[in-house]
Design a protein around this motif. Structure first.
Motif, mmCIF file in Angstrom:
data_model
loop_
_atom_site.group_PDB
_atom_site.id
_atom_site.type_symbol
_atom_site.label_atom_id
_atom_site.label_comp_id
_atom_site.label_asym_id
_atom_site.label_seq_id
_atom_site.Cartn_x
_atom_site.Cartn_y
_atom_site.Cartn_z
ATOM 1 N N GLY A 10 -5.889 -79.575 -31.129
ATOM 2 C CA GLY A 10 -4.768 -80.488 -30.928
ATOM 3 C C GLY A 10 -4.933 -81.308 -29.670
ATOM 4 N N VAL A 11 -5.494 -80.682 -28.641
ATOM 5 C CA VAL A 11 -5.714 -81.403 -27.383
ATOM 6 C C VAL A 11 -6.707 -82.539 -27.604
ATOM 7 C CG1 VAL A 11 -6.658 -81.211 -25.046
ATOM 8 C CG2 VAL A 11 -5.124 -79.436 -25.929
ATOM 9 N N GLU A 12 -7.775 -82.279 -28.329
ATOM 10 C CA GLU A 12 -8.768 -83.316 -28.598
ATOM 11 C C GLU A 12 -8.174 -84.463 -29.405
ATOM 12 O OE1 GLU A 12 -12.856 -80.658 -28.654
ATOM 13 O OE2 GLU A 12 -11.556 -80.654 -30.420
ATOM 14 N N VAL A 13 -7.340 -84.129 -30.368
ATOM 15 C CA VAL A 13 -6.684 -85.155 -31.173
ATOM 16 C C VAL A 13 -5.747 -85.986 -30.303
ATOM 17 C CG1 VAL A 13 -5.041 -85.539 -33.065
ATOM 18 C CG2 VAL A 13 -6.881 -83.870 -33.327
ATOM 19 N N THR A 14 -4.995 -85.306 -29.427
ATOM 20 C CA THR A 14 -4.064 -86.001 -28.540
ATOM 21 C C THR A 14 -4.802 -86.916 -27.572
ATOM 22 O OG1 THR A 14 -2.509 -84.169 -28.701
ATOM 23 C CG2 THR A 14 -2.218 -85.667 -26.849
ATOM 24 N N VAL A 15 -5.891 -86.428 -26.993
ATOM 25 C CA VAL A 15 -6.674 -87.238 -26.066
ATOM 26 C C VAL A 15 -7.257 -88.446 -26.793
ATOM 27 C CG1 VAL A 15 -8.767 -87.292 -24.646
ATOM 28 C CG2 VAL A 15 -7.160 -85.384 -24.446
ATOM 29 N N ALA A 18 -4.575 -90.958 -27.301
ATOM 30 C CA ALA A 18 -4.219 -91.611 -26.035
ATOM 31 C C ALA A 18 -5.268 -92.644 -25.645
ATOM 32 C CB ALA A 18 -4.043 -90.578 -24.931
ATOM 33 N N VAL A 19 -6.541 -92.321 -25.837
ATOM 34 C CA VAL A 19 -7.622 -93.260 -25.513
ATOM 35 C C VAL A 19 -7.525 -94.492 -26.411
ATOM 36 C CG1 VAL A 19 -10.126 -93.594 -25.614
ATOM 37 C CG2 VAL A 19 -9.178 -91.544 -24.544
ATOM 38 N N ARG A 21 -4.866 -95.689 -27.843
ATOM 39 C CA ARG A 21 -3.682 -96.454 -27.428
ATOM 40 C C ARG A 21 -3.973 -97.235 -26.141
ATOM 41 N NH1 ARG A 21 -0.492 -99.782 -27.099
ATOM 42 N NH2 ARG A 21 1.680 -99.535 -26.590
ATOM 43 N N ALA A 22 -4.682 -96.613 -25.204
ATOM 44 C CA ALA A 22 -5.027 -97.295 -23.956
ATOM 45 C C ALA A 22 -5.944 -98.489 -24.225
ATOM 46 C CB ALA A 22 -5.681 -96.315 -22.986
ATOM 47 N N LYS A 23 -6.898 -98.313 -25.122
ATOM 48 C CA LYS A 23 -7.800 -99.424 -25.467
ATOM 49 C C LYS A 23 -7.006 -100.584 -26.055
ATOM 50 C CE LYS A 23 -11.999 -96.742 -26.303
ATOM 51 N NZ LYS A 23 -12.935 -96.260 -27.331
ATOM 52 N N ASP A 24 -6.033 -100.272 -26.911
ATOM 53 C CA ASP A 24 -5.199 -101.319 -27.492
ATOM 54 C C ASP A 24 -4.396 -102.041 -26.416
ATOM 55 O OD1 ASP A 24 -6.107 -100.680 -30.019
ATOM 56 O OD2 ASP A 24 -4.338 -99.496 -30.554
ATOM 57 N N ALA A 25 -3.843 -101.287 -25.475
ATOM 58 C CA ALA A 25 -3.042 -101.881 -24.403
ATOM 59 C C ALA A 25 -3.894 -102.797 -23.525
ATOM 60 C CB ALA A 25 -2.392 -100.790 -23.561
ATOM 61 N N VAL A 26 -5.105 -102.368 -23.202
ATOM 62 C CA VAL A 26 -6.001 -103.185 -22.381
ATOM 63 C C VAL A 26 -6.433 -104.428 -23.152
ATOM 64 C CG1 VAL A 26 -8.275 -103.244 -21.295
ATOM 65 C CG2 VAL A 26 -6.777 -101.279 -20.946
ATOM 66 N N ALA A 27 -6.724 -104.271 -24.416
ATOM 67 C CA ALA A 27 -7.174 -105.408 -25.229
ATOM 68 C C ALA A 27 -6.102 -106.487 -25.287
ATOM 69 C CB ALA A 27 -7.529 -104.940 -26.632
#
Length: 67
Positions: A10-15, A18-19, A21-27
């Motif tokens: 679950g932690v790997e899926v969550t990370v 999150a990554v 989502r962060a890429k989308d926000a930066v893009a």
């Protein structure tokens, strides 16, 4: 947390989510549209010499906490 059935936790899926989502926000913020005057001011700020920051110099001279 239980795995998602594909050998990941679950932690790997969550990370991973999150990554992504962060890429989308930066893009969404890669392009900067400004007028000619604002662009000239921006370039002038980038071109000016760096100011001396004694407190920052002292901070970087200190022994790191986590080494």
């Amino acid at each position: 947390m239980p795995s998602n059935g594909e050998g990941t936790t679950g932690v790997e899926v969550t990370v991973a989510a999150a990554v992504d989502r962060a890429k989308d926000a930066v893009a969404d913020h890669r392009l900067l549209a400004v007028g000619d005057e604002a662009w000239a001011k921006f370039l002038a700020v980038l071109d000016r010499p760096a100011a001396s920051k004694p407190r920052l110099e002292r901070l970087f001279a200190e022994e790191p906490l986590f080494e």
